[in-house]
Design a protein around this motif. Structure first.
Motif, PDB file in Angstrom:
ATOM      1  N   CYS A 139     -29.583 -28.114   8.760  1.00 15.08           N
ATOM      2  CA  CYS A 139     -30.727 -27.960   7.871  1.00 15.08           C
ATOM      3  C   CYS A 139     -31.910 -28.774   8.359  1.00 15.08           C
TER       4      CYS A 139
ATOM      5  N   LEU B 138     -34.126 -20.235   3.094  1.00 18.58           N
ATOM      6  CA  LEU B 138     -34.953 -21.276   2.498  1.00 18.58           C
ATOM      7  C   LEU B 138     -34.327 -21.674   1.166  1.00 18.58           C
TER       8      LEU B 138
ATOM      9  N   VAL C 208     -38.432 -29.261   4.841  1.00 16.60           N
ATOM     10  CA  VAL C 208     -39.855 -28.954   4.979  1.00 16.60           C
ATOM     11  C   VAL C 208     -40.642 -30.190   4.572  1.00 16.60           C
TER      12      VAL C 208
ATOM     13  N   LYS D  73     -31.751 -17.811   8.897  1.00 17.15           N
ATOM     14  CA  LYS D  73     -31.931 -19.016   8.089  1.00 17.15           C
ATOM     15  C   LYS D  73     -32.220 -18.628   6.643  1.00 17.15           C
TER      16      LYS D  73
ATOM     17  N   THR E 260     -31.410 -20.458  -3.902  1.00 18.36           N
ATOM     18  CA  THR E 260     -31.738 -19.699  -2.707  1.00 18.36           C
ATOM     19  C   THR E 260     -33.064 -18.980  -2.938  1.00 18.36           C
TER      20      THR E 260
ATOM     21  N   TRP F 126     -34.803 -25.553   5.151  1.00 16.47           N
ATOM     22  CA  TRP F 126     -34.357 -24.408   5.934  1.00 16.47           C
ATOM     23  C   TRP F 126     -32.931 -24.672   6.375  1.00 16.47           C
ATOM     24  N   TYR F 127     -32.004 -23.781   5.989  1.00 15.70           N
ATOM     25  CA  TYR F 127     -30.609 -23.921   6.385  1.00 15.70           C
ATOM     26  C   TYR F 127     -30.263 -22.835   7.392  1.00 15.70           C
ATOM     27  N   ASP F 128     -29.799 -23.258   8.583  1.00 17.20           N
ATOM     28  CA  ASP F 128     -29.394 -22.342   9.644  1.00 17.20           C
ATOM     29  C   ASP F 128     -27.944 -21.920   9.398  1.00 17.20           C
TER      30      ASP F 128
ATOM     31  N   SER G 283     -35.160 -16.101   6.336  1.00 20.74           N
ATOM     32  CA  SER G 283     -36.216 -16.149   7.344  1.00 20.74           C
ATOM     33  C   SER G 283     -36.432 -14.729   7.872  1.00 20.74           C
TER      34      SER G 283
ATOM     35  N   ASN H 155     -42.529 -17.888   9.315  1.00 25.03           N
ATOM     36  CA  ASN H 155     -41.806 -18.884   8.514  1.00 25.03           C
ATOM     37  C   ASN H 155     -42.468 -20.255   8.502  1.00 25.03           C
TER      38      ASN H 155
END
Length: 382
Positions: A339, A317, A342, A315, A306, A331-333, A310, A81
């Motif tokens: 978030c 992207l 990047v 996650k 979206t 990147w959203y967890d 990951s 990632n």
């Protein structure tokens, strides 16, 4: 020595290699050229690329109103990632923009009417211009508004890559449509005479997935009634689906693909809800997988797309579009509801992401010649 190696082993080894390496082996011998260009091997290599996410590359398609650059910005995306350094890919056709993408192929078009269309494989640097297909206006349309939309995808039943072009004609109290499909196998367009409902397309782009093309449609009679239309590439028939939740007036909705599933996103000023259709074509399988509160991502974001999960699936992207026009990758967890943006200063200010994987499709296309390569060859000769 190579003659002592069983061909089955050679095929297995080549199928696991990156596109750039395999293309170099085209000139080893006539036998290797025939092997690599064989349709069965190309399918095997593509299957391996999809399973391993090999050669995964993000092409950053700049806004069509931006200055006409000769190169696309691109960045490779590793299995862990991580993003590599941004590099440039020479555009096969200048002043053309990306419409859609599938299996390492990118669909390009020129002009709002989308009469000129091309298919491009950026990793093997080959492209093919489609025959120009004129738009046939209905007899009841003398002058007025019309819009064209494109989608590009794979028809698994016929093992064919196809382009769908839908043109809307806005009449005084109704609408008419012209629908045509291009087949790469036959290299020709076909008019579809299926009866289309009186619903206008209300999304930014059409979406191809698993042999179908999806889009959001608004009812012209019952206001605020939104539904999902699907066109089957194989049967050339339409299907109608309900959205997982009815949208409100102050919400912005869109369709996307996430993890190989149809994704429905509802954005408002406070939250963004993301739903997946877990079973293809089954309305009861709509499942909300996460909700993003706006302050977690950015206070002034307008909407997001979206892009992918990951490697561990924890996650997502996101392609974030802010009200000021700026675009970010985030990147959203999902579990921690956090978030991380990047950071890459070489990204364009405004862009849309096209995701490519390693593919040997279109090896028989026209070559894309980067003028920088010509200059470098000239310097070596001197």
């Amino acid at each position: 020595m190579m003659s002592n190696i069983p061909q089955e082993l050679i095929i297995e080894i080549l199928a696991r290699l990156p596109v750039k390496s395999v293309v170099r082996f085209l000139c080893v011998s006539k036998e290797w050229y025939a092997l690599i260009t064989d349709s069965d091997f190309i399918k095997l290599h593509l299957k391996s690329s999809i399973e391993t996410n090999r050669d995964r590359t993000l092409i950053l398609n700049e806004d069509e109103f931006s200055p006409p650059f000769r190169y696309f910005s691109a960045v490779q995306f590793s299995k862990d990632n991580q993003f590599g350094k941004t590099f440039q890919i020479y555009k096969p056709l200048q002043n053309w923009v990306i419409s859609d993408y599938c299996d390492g192929l990118v669909c390009l078009h020129k002009g709002y009417e989308m009469l000129e269309v091309a298919i491009w494989n950026p990793l093997v640097r080959k492209y093919r211009k489609l025959p120009i297909e004129p738009i046939e206006e209905p007899s009841s349309f003398s002058s007025g508004i019309r819009f064209s939309h494109l989608a590009f995808g794979h028809d698994p039943r016929n093992d064919d890559y196809k382009v769908l072009r839908v043109t809307e004609f806005y009449l005084t109290d109704s609408m008419e449509f012209e629908v045509k499909v291009y087949s790469m196998r036959s290299n020709s367009w076909k008019r579809i005479d299926e009866q289309w409902p009186n619903k206008e397309i209300c999304c930014q782009k059409l979406l191809a997935l698993n042999g179908d093309v999806y889009w959001l449609a608004a009812d012209r009679v019952v206001q605020d009634l939104e539904s999902i239309l699907a066109f089957d590439f194989a049967t050339e028939k339409l299907r109608l689906y309900e959205t997982p939740v009815p949208p409100d007036d102050d919400q912005f909705t869109c369709l996307d693909v996430l993890g190989g599933f149809l994704c429905y996103i509802v954005n408002d000023y406070l939250n963004s809800d993301v739903y997946l259709m877990k079973k293809n074509g089954v309305e009861s399988s709509w499942t909300q997988i996460f909700k993003i509160k706006q302050h977690v991502v950015c206070r002034d974001f307008e909407y997001f797309r979206t892009l992918m999960f990951s490697t561990n699936g924890k996650k997502v992207l996101l392609e974030e579009h802010q009200e000021c026009g700026h675009t970010n990758l985030i990147w959203y967890d999902i579990e921690k509801k956090r978030c991380n943006r990047v950071k890459n200063r070489s990204f364009p200010y405004v862009f849309m992401v096209a995701t490519c994987i390693g593919s040997l499709l279109l090896l028989d296309g026209d070559s894309v010649i980067d003028p920088r390569q010509k200059k470098n060859k000239g310097k070596r000769k001197r």
